[in-house]
Scaffold this active site. Sequence first.
Site, PDB file in Angstrom:
ATOM      1  N   LYS A 154       1.008  -1.095   0.280  1.00 23.86           N
ATOM      2  CA  LYS A 154      -0.123  -0.122  -0.015  1.00 23.86           C
ATOM      3  C   LYS A 154       1.060   0.762  -0.146  1.00 23.86           C
ATOM      4  O   LYS A 154       1.946   1.611   0.408  1.00 23.86           O
ATOM      5  CB  LYS A 154      -1.082   0.099   1.276  1.00 23.86           C
ATOM      6  CG  LYS A 154      -2.705   0.911   1.026  1.00 23.86           C
ATOM      7  CD  LYS A 154      -3.173   0.770   2.500  1.00 23.86           C
ATOM      8  CE  LYS A 154      -4.330   1.791   1.993  1.00 23.86           C
ATOM      9  NZ  LYS A 154      -5.373   1.067   3.200  1.00 23.86           N
ATOM     10  N   GLU A 186     -19.391  -4.091  10.601  1.00 27.43           N
ATOM     11  CA  GLU A 186     -20.156  -3.270  11.289  1.00 27.43           C
ATOM     12  C   GLU A 186     -21.394  -4.269  11.545  1.00 27.43           C
ATOM     13  O   GLU A 186     -21.598  -3.550  13.102  1.00 27.43           O
ATOM     14  CB  GLU A 186     -21.445  -2.224  10.606  1.00 27.43           C
ATOM     15  CG  GLU A 186     -20.164  -0.871  10.135  1.00 27.43           C
ATOM     16  CD  GLU A 186     -19.285  -1.356   8.811  1.00 27.43           C
ATOM     17  OE1 GLU A 186     -18.809  -2.664   7.853  1.00 27.43           O
ATOM     18  OE2 GLU A 186     -17.888  -0.624   8.281  1.00 27.43           O
ATOM     19  N   ARG A 232     -25.695  -0.838   7.436  1.00 30.94           N
ATOM     20  CA  ARG A 232     -25.534  -1.877   7.209  1.00 30.94           C
ATOM     21  C   ARG A 232     -26.222  -2.888   8.026  1.00 30.94           C
ATOM     22  O   ARG A 232     -25.945  -3.519   8.261  1.00 30.94           O
ATOM     23  CB  ARG A 232     -24.094  -2.538   6.955  1.00 30.94           C
ATOM     24  CG  ARG A 232     -23.775  -2.187   5.492  1.00 30.94           C
ATOM     25  CD  ARG A 232     -22.160  -2.758   5.459  1.00 30.94           C
ATOM     26  NE  ARG A 232     -21.844  -3.043   4.148  1.00 30.94           N
ATOM     27  CZ  ARG A 232     -21.511  -2.608   3.149  1.00 30.94           C
ATOM     28  NH1 ARG A 232     -19.763  -3.906   3.968  1.00 30.94           N
ATOM     29  NH2 ARG A 232     -21.110  -2.835   1.819  1.00 30.94           N
TER      30      ARG A 232
HETATM   31  C1  LIG Z   1     -19.022  -0.629   4.849  1.00 30.90           C
HETATM   32  C2  LIG Z   1     -17.697  -0.200   5.339  1.00 30.90           C
HETATM   33  N1  LIG Z   1     -16.715   0.364   6.098  1.00 30.90           N
HETATM   34  C3  LIG Z   1     -15.780   0.727   6.275  1.00 30.90           C
HETATM   35  C4  LIG Z   1     -15.164   1.731   5.549  1.00 30.90           C
HETATM   36  C5  LIG Z   1     -14.369   2.700   5.240  1.00 30.90           C
HETATM   37  N2  LIG Z   1     -13.255   1.738   4.284  1.00 30.90           N
HETATM   38  C6  LIG Z   1     -12.734   2.258   3.402  1.00 30.90           C
HETATM   39  S1  LIG Z   1     -11.593   1.905   2.390  1.00 30.90           S
HETATM   40  C7  LIG Z   1     -11.364   1.227   4.188  1.00 30.90           C
HETATM   41  C8  LIG Z   1     -10.107  -0.469   3.750  1.00 30.90           C
HETATM   42  C9  LIG Z   1      -9.906  -0.763   3.360  1.00 30.90           C
HETATM   43  O1  LIG Z   1      -8.946  -2.020   3.200  1.00 30.90           O
HETATM   44  P1  LIG Z   1      -9.024  -2.736   1.635  1.00 30.90           P
HETATM   45  O2  LIG Z   1     -10.394  -3.833   1.181  1.00 30.90           O
HETATM   46  O3  LIG Z   1      -7.976  -3.972   2.505  1.00 30.90           O
HETATM   47  O4  LIG Z   1      -8.418  -1.903   0.984  1.00 30.90           O
HETATM   48  P2  LIG Z   1      -6.996  -0.926   0.385  1.00 30.90           P
HETATM   49  O5  LIG Z   1      -7.581   0.337   1.386  1.00 30.90           O
HETATM   50  O6  LIG Z   1      -5.860  -2.031   1.254  1.00 30.90           O
HETATM   51  O7  LIG Z   1      -6.704  -1.524  -0.617  1.00 30.90           O
HETATM   52  C10 LIG Z   1     -11.840   1.050   5.075  1.00 30.90           C
HETATM   53  C11 LIG Z   1     -12.096   0.903   6.827  1.00 30.90           C
HETATM   54  C12 LIG Z   1     -16.073   1.461   4.082  1.00 30.90           C
HETATM   55  N3  LIG Z   1     -15.631   1.878   3.010  1.00 30.90           N
HETATM   56  N4  LIG Z   1     -17.022   0.430   3.512  1.00 30.90           N
END
Ligand SMILES: Cc1ncc(C[n+]2csc(CCOP(=O)(O)OP(=O)(O)O)c2C)c(N)n1
Length: 621
Positions: free
Chosen positions: A280, A365, A393
């Site tokens: 990342k 959630e 959700r």
């Molecule tokens: C339902 C929901 N909960 C929380 C978030 C906030 N959020 C956005 S990206 C993320 C992390 C995602 O991690 P990953 O899928 O590993 O993607 P990366 O950022 O590592 O590429 C979170 C918690 C969201 N967008 N949707």
Amino acid sequence: MEILDRLQLPDDIRKLNYEELDKLAQEVREFMLESVSKTGGHLAPSLGVVELTLALLKVFDPLNDRIVWDVGHQSYAYKILTDRKNKFHTLRQYGGISGFNKISESPYDAFGVGHTSTSIASALGIKTASDMKGKDQKVVAVIGDGAMTAGLAYEAINYLGHLDKNMIVILNDNEMSISPNVGAMSSYLSRIMTGEIYTRFRKDVANIFEHAPMGSAFLHVAKKMEEGLKGFFTPGVLFEEFGLKYIGPINGHNIRDLTKALHNAEIQDGPALIHVGTKKGKGFKPAEENPEKFHGVSAFDLKTGEAVKFGKKKTYTDIFGDKICEMAEKDENIVALTAAMPDGVGLRSFSEKFPDRFFDVGIAEQFAVTYSAGLAVNGLKPYVAIYSTFLQRAFDSIIHDVALQNLPVTFCIDRGGIVGADGPTHHGTFDLSYLRLIPNMTIMAPKDGDELEEMLELSSSVDGPVAIRYPRGSADEYDFARQPVKLGEPEIISDQGDYAIVSVGHIFSESYKLYNKIKQSGNKCSLVNLRFVKPLDSKKLLEVLYEKKGVILIEENALNGGACEKIQSLLIDNGYKGEIKKFGIPDEFVPHGDIPSLRKSIGLNADYIFDIVKDLWPKND
Ligand SMILES: Cc1ncc(C[n+]2csc(CCOP(=O)(O)OP(=O)(O)O)c2C)c(N)n1
Ligand SMILES: CC(=O)[C@@H](O)[C@H](O)COP(=O)(O)O
Ligand SMILES: [Mg+2]
């Protein structure tokens, strides 16, 4: 940008050789860094998948085939390399392109995203429809390791295995959610990445044979069988058991390896999962070293990585984070939960001060709410801190597991109201409506930071579920004397004149401007800060409003089912004959952009409202 500038995007990408693709990856990173350093955005996630994006565009036709990104926060390279290079400088700005994928923005975007973990489910729907309509489309879902902690992802994998569809799931594993990823799945994936799955198997087998009679003879045979056993213990056995052919782990920054894996997956009969390891923030040292900070950034200095805008007032989130720690010092039953966003919701210091009373459940959630109901039913006082939009959700869990049982769970709903650049997938504009429907709920909305503190304090004495919603950004402050927060009671700031403003929560900043504009125009007006949507001391409210010629109701929530509607019904049910004007979020989705522009676009600011209401008062000669 020698290659990027001469390409007819995206078709020409498929004609490039691997040296050119590697060069193009560098140019895309340079272009992205230059632009996002000015606009801000989700930099680290997007830097991490530049090679993956190029491999996907090398192998598939993004107009005919369907590439579904999970969340879409990592799709900046995809936007640049499809049809939005020349618009990329407008990223997340009012009237500009979205920070996520949107089907209304581009034919290259297969599905709208913003909330995590929807990609496999939507891609499977797309693939099912494609087969039924006889279309020849390859369908790919790209999901992160963080997004793989939400139940929706497993519901989708479960059904994908059942349907046995020829579809590809790419698991982009950078071992990060926004913060370092959590949960058993995350540890499993890390073990795969480190090759531990197989080495642990070898140790276990050796251990068994060493201690069994004639063990050494069997151990000799086992060593002979090793290759065969290695095949049996493919690292992705969990996915294989769901019916997905596991391919990986693959180096997510090697375009050759990636395209080979994609072709390998393509020829599989049935679904395939390609497990890709990425970094990342790849390619920008400050982001590689601190992917959490660079997950979502404001404008920054390209040389140092430092944010351009300095100086930061206390935010509502900061106030929540400090107050919950103070309360936890006094009440050992208080526990705090987050769904993968300890920093976003302000629980970092709580997690350090009370590690045993802090729960980061990952992006889950619905689970967080039902888990907190379990904590509460057995004597604890859970404070569940979740953004308004993500709490959507868990609507049924709030009803079925918390409210129906009248359990003392407090929902600290951050990002309530319009959030700005993240846009319609992230605005918290429905919570007052969806919570108002639920019996037993106490619903509070502070007008400023002091009130948030008092409402948090009050929550610990409420017998039953509580929701406190507050916005993204700096906490408001007001210089007039404040009345203490009392359960259900509105704050009557002024009671004068023939008209009254009733304001709900932090939009008080606009309501107070309106109040002062009315006063400056030589007229009198009452001003009420509602504070509570439920319970509501209707007697006290009617005492102020009943005799008025008109009432102006203001909230930063959907008018449908919101607080304004509740007050309107209260007035009408009690025979009120005066004029009622409501200002809030109309029955539409609010786009992305800066908050002042968005409020102006929907008529939720002092200037617009004043223009509408100023004729209620007789003209002063
Ligand atoms: C339902 C929901 N909960 C929380 C978030 C906030 N959020 C956005 S990206 C993320 C992390 C995602 O991690 P990953 O899928 O590993 O993607 P990366 O950022 O590592 O590429 C979170 C918690 C969201 N967008 N949707
Ligand atoms: C992509 C995503 O959903 C999160 O990164 C979100 O954008 C965070 O929002 P804040 O910037 O308001 O914390
Ligand atoms: Mg990740």
